[in-house]
Design a protein around this motif. Structure first.
Motif, PDB file in Angstrom:
ATOM      1  N   ALA A   1       0.797  -1.253   0.084  1.00 22.09           N
ATOM      2  CA  ALA A   1       0.044  -0.063   0.012  1.00 22.09           C
ATOM      3  C   ALA A   1       0.865   1.421  -0.073  1.00 22.09           C
ATOM      4  O   ALA A   1       0.522   2.287  -0.730  1.00 22.09           O
ATOM      5  CB  ALA A   1      -0.964  -0.156   1.128  1.00 22.09           C
ATOM      6  N   TRP A   2       1.814   1.371   0.799  1.00 18.26           N
ATOM      7  CA  TRP A   2       2.821   2.164   0.819  1.00 18.26           C
ATOM      8  C   TRP A   2       3.351   2.639  -0.227  1.00 18.26           C
ATOM      9  O   TRP A   2       3.677   3.912  -0.924  1.00 18.26           O
ATOM     10  CB  TRP A   2       3.949   2.093   1.971  1.00 18.26           C
ATOM     11  CG  TRP A   2       5.051   3.100   1.805  1.00 18.26           C
ATOM     12  CD1 TRP A   2       5.002   4.247   2.591  1.00 18.26           C
ATOM     13  CD2 TRP A   2       6.419   3.114   1.353  1.00 18.26           C
ATOM     14  NE1 TRP A   2       6.247   4.977   2.579  1.00 18.26           N
ATOM     15  CE2 TRP A   2       6.996   4.282   1.745  1.00 18.26           C
ATOM     16  CE3 TRP A   2       6.797   2.158   0.604  1.00 18.26           C
ATOM     17  CZ2 TRP A   2       8.572   4.380   1.252  1.00 18.26           C
ATOM     18  CZ3 TRP A   2       8.246   2.238   0.024  1.00 18.26           C
ATOM     19  CH2 TRP A   2       8.826   3.231   0.317  1.00 18.26           C
ATOM     20  N   ALA A   3       3.752   1.714  -1.494  1.00 17.59           N
ATOM     21  CA  ALA A   3       4.396   1.971  -2.664  1.00 17.59           C
ATOM     22  C   ALA A   3       3.396   2.313  -3.633  1.00 17.59           C
ATOM     23  O   ALA A   3       3.856   2.445  -4.614  1.00 17.59           O
ATOM     24  CB  ALA A   3       5.339   0.515  -2.910  1.00 17.59           C
ATOM     25  N   GLY A   4       2.030   2.224  -3.308  1.00 18.42           N
ATOM     26  CA  GLY A   4       1.159   2.805  -4.289  1.00 18.42           C
ATOM     27  C   GLY A   4       0.407   1.661  -4.946  1.00 18.42           C
ATOM     28  O   GLY A   4      -0.052   1.897  -6.203  1.00 18.42           O
ATOM     29  N   ILE A   5       0.723   0.447  -4.781  1.00 17.02           N
ATOM     30  CA  ILE A   5      -0.017  -0.573  -5.559  1.00 17.02           C
ATOM     31  C   ILE A   5      -1.427  -0.837  -4.938  1.00 17.02           C
ATOM     32  O   ILE A   5      -1.797  -0.961  -3.854  1.00 17.02           O
ATOM     33  CB  ILE A   5       0.722  -2.048  -5.267  1.00 17.02           C
ATOM     34  CG1 ILE A   5       2.023  -2.096  -5.917  1.00 17.02           C
ATOM     35  CG2 ILE A   5      -0.145  -3.364  -5.714  1.00 17.02           C
ATOM     36  CD1 ILE A   5       2.862  -3.091  -5.526  1.00 17.02           C
ATOM     37  N   ASP A   6      -2.352  -0.779  -5.899  1.00 14.69           N
ATOM     38  CA  ASP A   6      -3.798  -0.722  -5.432  1.00 14.69           C
ATOM     39  C   ASP A   6      -4.482  -2.196  -5.664  1.00 14.69           C
ATOM     40  O   ASP A   6      -5.359  -2.484  -4.840  1.00 14.69           O
ATOM     41  CB  ASP A   6      -4.560   0.068  -6.469  1.00 14.69           C
ATOM     42  CG  ASP A   6      -3.963   1.486  -6.606  1.00 14.69           C
ATOM     43  OD1 ASP A   6      -4.473   2.251  -5.946  1.00 14.69           O
ATOM     44  OD2 ASP A   6      -3.404   1.709  -7.745  1.00 14.69           O
ATOM     45  N   ILE A   7      -3.915  -3.136  -6.329  1.00 14.02           N
ATOM     46  CA  ILE A   7      -4.527  -4.586  -6.633  1.00 14.02           C
ATOM     47  C   ILE A   7      -3.626  -5.303  -6.845  1.00 14.02           C
ATOM     48  O   ILE A   7      -2.706  -5.084  -7.773  1.00 14.02           O
ATOM     49  CB  ILE A   7      -5.698  -4.330  -7.833  1.00 14.02           C
ATOM     50  CG1 ILE A   7      -6.099  -5.872  -8.104  1.00 14.02           C
ATOM     51  CG2 ILE A   7      -5.093  -3.506  -8.957  1.00 14.02           C
ATOM     52  CD1 ILE A   7      -7.020  -6.492  -7.491  1.00 14.02           C
ATOM     53  N   VAL A   8      -3.720  -6.729  -6.258  1.00 13.84           N
ATOM     54  CA  VAL A   8      -2.547  -7.671  -6.580  1.00 13.84           C
ATOM     55  C   VAL A   8      -3.599  -8.964  -7.132  1.00 13.84           C
ATOM     56  O   VAL A   8      -4.451  -9.243  -6.567  1.00 13.84           O
ATOM     57  CB  VAL A   8      -1.796  -8.042  -5.535  1.00 13.84           C
ATOM     58  CG1 VAL A   8      -1.005  -7.214  -5.103  1.00 13.84           C
ATOM     59  CG2 VAL A   8      -2.508  -8.644  -4.245  1.00 13.84           C
ATOM     60  N   ALA A   9      -3.034  -9.804  -7.974  1.00 16.05           N
ATOM     61  CA  ALA A   9      -3.552 -10.940  -8.347  1.00 16.05           C
ATOM     62  C   ALA A   9      -2.874 -12.042  -7.205  1.00 16.05           C
ATOM     63  O   ALA A   9      -1.678 -11.842  -7.015  1.00 16.05           O
ATOM     64  CB  ALA A   9      -2.972 -11.455  -9.836  1.00 16.05           C
TER      65      ALA A   9
END
Length: 409
Positions: free
Chosen positions: A164-172
């Motif tokens: 979340a801190w790095a900016g990732i919104d969605i993961v498979a």
């Protein structure tokens, strides 16, 4: 034996499956970007399950089982002593696939605390991820602190906050390592991602839960993500069922139904596939046929991963197929891995308009903290992707340190 084509979506359509409904019309002039990266794993140690080895070097039959002896494989405990013995024998013995975990290059890193360790691999790319309207990745490891560690990977739960801190919104989360910490670890992963505010697709508490799309709205446009895995490491028992947690299989019946169910609720459907042969840059004709029919079923883009190396990109009827982005972050490296790609997809009311190919460092220690390549290294990788994409009928032009595909309908 039925052929691959007999299992494709044309067969399903002929059988009377429902067609996808039309998407609602978004506001004109809106455009957003989706940044997609490949495999993320940050265990930093690997645990080869079982540590079985098939043959002994000359004079060492008392240490390792020899294939010609007719005796069962003997299990070695996952201890430093066993690892030392097995590593010493690697050059002179025939071994099973677990060997690559022993041969892996582990980074000489130390950290003050768990948060510093979890955030470390993103320092070279966090700005890139945060600049996108939506950032997507394949999470190639369970996130758990306590679940039984039965597979190769298990990453501390603090990594969810780092995503979340790095900016990732969605993961498979649908991939072959999803149950490396068994069912408890899978459920821990889901809980930690939700707590951190990171979306996920492809796993759940049962099959219905695992099939749910994750929908993101940005700039007046709604994007649905669906995720599926072609295989799991335990041979199939990790796939979700109506009464069991797990991974959504790459079942064409499910894919068609899932796309049709979400199609009229969103403007764009992105489908994530964990598929293909590891460490191969070739695209099998059957993979292309499958991808084409997923697009025909109503998907707008396919985001592929698993091979650990990048592959060519195809655009069909204005819809991109990214067959593999390769790695992004990994807790160890191998000398046969290479640089990788991220893709930045520009999309508006009518769908995708442009795709940028961004070269990402992946050799040596780079997977511990990847960064955008420049100069000759970038050009070399982009030329390779351009040639492979040309073989798929797609034109890539190179602008400075990026490749560009103009998407024309």
């Amino acid at each position: 034996m039925p052929t691959f084509r007999e299992y494709t979506f044309r067969t399903l359509l002929a059988a009377g499956c429902a067609s996808a409904a039309a998407a609602p019309q978004p506001l004109p002039g809106q455009e957003i970007t989706i940044l997609a990266v490949g495999d993320i794993e940050w265990s930093r140690t690997t645990k080869a399950p079982g540590m079985y080895y098939d043959a002994a070097p000359a004079g060492r039959s008392n240490v390792l089982w020899h294939r010609d002896d007719g005796w069962i494989r003997v299990p070695y405990a996952a201890t430093p002593e066993a690892r030392d013995v097995l590593e010493a024998a690697l050059d002179t013995t025939l071994i099973t696939e677990e060997a690559h975990h022993l041969r892996a290059h582990h980074y000489d890193l130390s950290f003050e605390d768990g948060q510093e360790e979890a955030r470390y691999p993103f320092h070279g790319t966090a700005d890139l991820l945060r600049d996108a309207d939506i950032a997507f990745a394949n999470l190639e490891t369970p996130l758990s602190d306590d679940a039984r560690w039965s597979g190769a990977f298990r990453t501390p739960s603090a990594f969810a906050d780092a995503l979340a801190w790095a900016g990732i919104d969605i993961v498979a989360t649908a991939n072959n390592h999803s149950l490396d910490a068994e069912g408890e670890g899978l459920l821990d992963t889901i809980d930690h991602l939700r707590r951190a505010g990171v979306g996920h697709a492809g796993t759940g508490r049962d099959l219905a839960d695992a099939r749910r799309p994750y929908i993101v709205e940005r700039g007046g446009l709604r994007v649905a993500f669906l995720a599926y895995a072609q295989f799991v490491n335990d041979g199939g028992s990790s796939f979700a069922t109506p009464s069991q947690s797990g991974v959504v299989p790459m079942d064409p019946l499910l894919i068609r139904e899932d796309i049709a169910r979400v199609r009229d609720r969103v403007d764009f459907v992105a489908v994530s596939f964990h598929w293909g042969i590891e460490n191969s840059q070739d695209v099998h004709p059957g993979m292309r046929a499958f991808a084409h029919e997923v697009l025909d079923a109503g998907a707008d883009a396919i985001l592929g991963h698993h091979p650990h190396v990048p592959r060519g990109i195809e655009v069909r009827d204005g819809k991109p197929i990214v067959y593999s982005m390769g790695n992004f972050i990994f807790g160890h490296g191998h000398d046969y891995w290479m640089d990788n790609i991220a893709v930045r997809l520009h999309m508006g009311a009518e769908g995708a308009t442009r795709l940028d190919i961004l070269p990402i460092a992946g050799r040596g220690d780079a997977l511990s903290q990847p960064y955008l390549l420049e100069g000759e290294a970038a050009r070399t990788l982009l030329e390779d992707i351009r040639a492979r994409s040309a073989d798929l009928g797609t034109t890539v032009r190179i602008e400075a340190n990026a490749g560009v595909i103009d998407i024309v309908r």
